[in-house]
Design an enzyme around this catalytic site. Structure first.
Site: not given
Ligand SMILES: Cc1cc2nc3c(=O)[nH]c(=O)nc-3n(C[C@H](O)[C@H](O)[C@H](O)COP(=O)(O)OP(=O)(O)OC[C@H]3O[C@@H](n4cnc5c(N)ncnc54)[C@H](O)[C@@H]3O)c2cc1C
Length: 307
Positions: A135-136, A132
């Site tokens: 982000c980084d 990303c």
């Molecule tokens: C290394 C890294 C660095 C990042 N840095 C940044 C940053 O600095 N700033 C920023 O804004 N964003 C950053 N991001 C992006 C950010 O992490 C995501 O945009 C954010 O986490 C999305 O949130 P979400 O709740 O939509 O999904 P997620 O955080 O992906 O959460 C979804 C959850 O659902 C669970 N899940 C999926 N399917 C199922 C199922 N069938 N049953 C039960 N559970 C399930 C998964 O295990 C997961 O825990 C980064 C991402 C990564 C990988």
């Protein structure tokens, strides 16, 4: 027990949705298959979430989990593999034959960054490898970086990085870039962006930090060793929505199409965060969706009680 709201996924979207619903006095269950807090727990440092100038992703996620726990949100571990709806009741089926019942559901299942699938890749995330640039990228200001990929996201990230990095090298596996033409023109006009075509990364070198990468030209079979301070992998996201597709409209990449209020095509089923079909996937966009989906679910539940 039949919960007012069941949320699948405990990332920023799911946790925000839970906080809003609990504050509206609804009974809420979050079901998570891996780690409470979601994808952001993998980020060593977050510097773009307002209110926290610099915080590790894990600490930020834990703060959100603590806030939800303090409101008595119920948490459970399971992978939801199927959802059905009969009359007004949703049944969610877990991986180990358990079922959960709710009057409304928010899917907040996130997405996974497509990886290069090379040795050392997981070990070097946050230590020279990122998925990303938004982000980084700022951690690599005035340094030499590479973008792996040549589609729209890769091009947007290259333009962003070129504005503060010393040099940006795009490594594309095809003989051309594959995104929008105006982005391509902008890339070609930017003096500190270079493109290497027909090449794939075959090796990531480094023990504690990324030192260099090896690339292979797939037409000439020539190998090159290149040194970068950081590389950004922009080869797409994988949606986690396969299990629910019969109730949903999915785009070509498998992300869920919603309206601007996070409704799916099934009444009472809402969608939030990175699993939604959209262009920007960040913590703030996920929490924003979580709030919207939750407020819509609350409204749906209140209407159910009246009717
Ligand atoms: C290394 C890294 C660095 C990042 N840095 C940044 C940053 O600095 N700033 C920023 O804004 N964003 C950053 N991001 C992006 C950010 O992490 C995501 O945009 C954010 O986490 C999305 O949130 P979400 O709740 O939509 O999904 P997620 O955080 O992906 O959460 C979804 C959850 O659902 C669970 N899940 C999926 N399917 C199922 C199922 N069938 N049953 C039960 N559970 C399930 C998964 O295990 C997961 O825990 C980064 C991402 C990564 C990988």
């Amino acid at each position: 027990m039949i919960f007012d709201l069941i949320i699948v996924g405990s990332g920023p979207a799911g946790l925000t949705a839970a906080i809003y619903a609990k504050r509206a006095n609804k009974s809420v269950l979050i079901i998570e298959k891996e780690a409470f807090g979601g994808l952001i727990t993998h980020s060593p440092k977050v510097e773009n979430y307002p209110g926290f100038p610099s915080i590790s992703g894990l600490d930020l996620a834990n703060t959100m989990v603590d806030q939800a726990m303090a409101l008595n949100v119920n948490f459970d571990f399971d992978e939801i593999i199927k959802i059905t709806k009969e009359k007004e009741i949703f049944t969610l089926y877990g991986n180990d034959n358990r079922t959960f019942e709710g009057l409304s559901v928010i899917l907040a299942t996130g997405s996974t960054h497509r990886k290069l699938n090379l040795e050392n890749e997981d070990k070097l995330v946050g230590k020279g490898i990122s998925y990303c640039a938004v982000c980084d990228g700022p951690f690599y200001a005035k340094q030499d970086v590479a973008i792996i990929g040549g589609g729209n996201s890769a091009m947007q990230e290259a333009i962003l990085l070129a504005s503060y990095c010393k040099s940006v090298t795009m490594i594309q596996n095809l003989p051309c870039l594959t995104g929008e033409k105006d982005l391509e023109e902008q890339i070609k006009k930017t003096p500190n962006i270079k493109i290497i075509y027909d090449s794939v990364v075959t090796c990531l070198n480094g023990d504690t930090n990324l030192r260099s990468i090896e690339i292979l030209n797939t037409t000439t079979n020539e190998k090159q060793l290149l040194e970068f301070d950081g590389i950004f992998v922009a080869v797409g996201h994988i949606a986690n929505n396969e299990a629910f597709k019969e109730y949903l409209d999915l785009d070509e990449q498998g992300f869920i199409k919603t309206d601007e209020l996070c409704h799916s095509k099934l009444d009472g089923l809402f969608v939030a965060g990175d699993c939604v079909s959209k262009k920007i996937r960040q913590i703030v966009t996920a929490t924003s969706d979580g709030a919207i989906a939750s407020l819509q679910a609350i409204r749906y539940l209140d209407n159910l009680k009246i009717n």
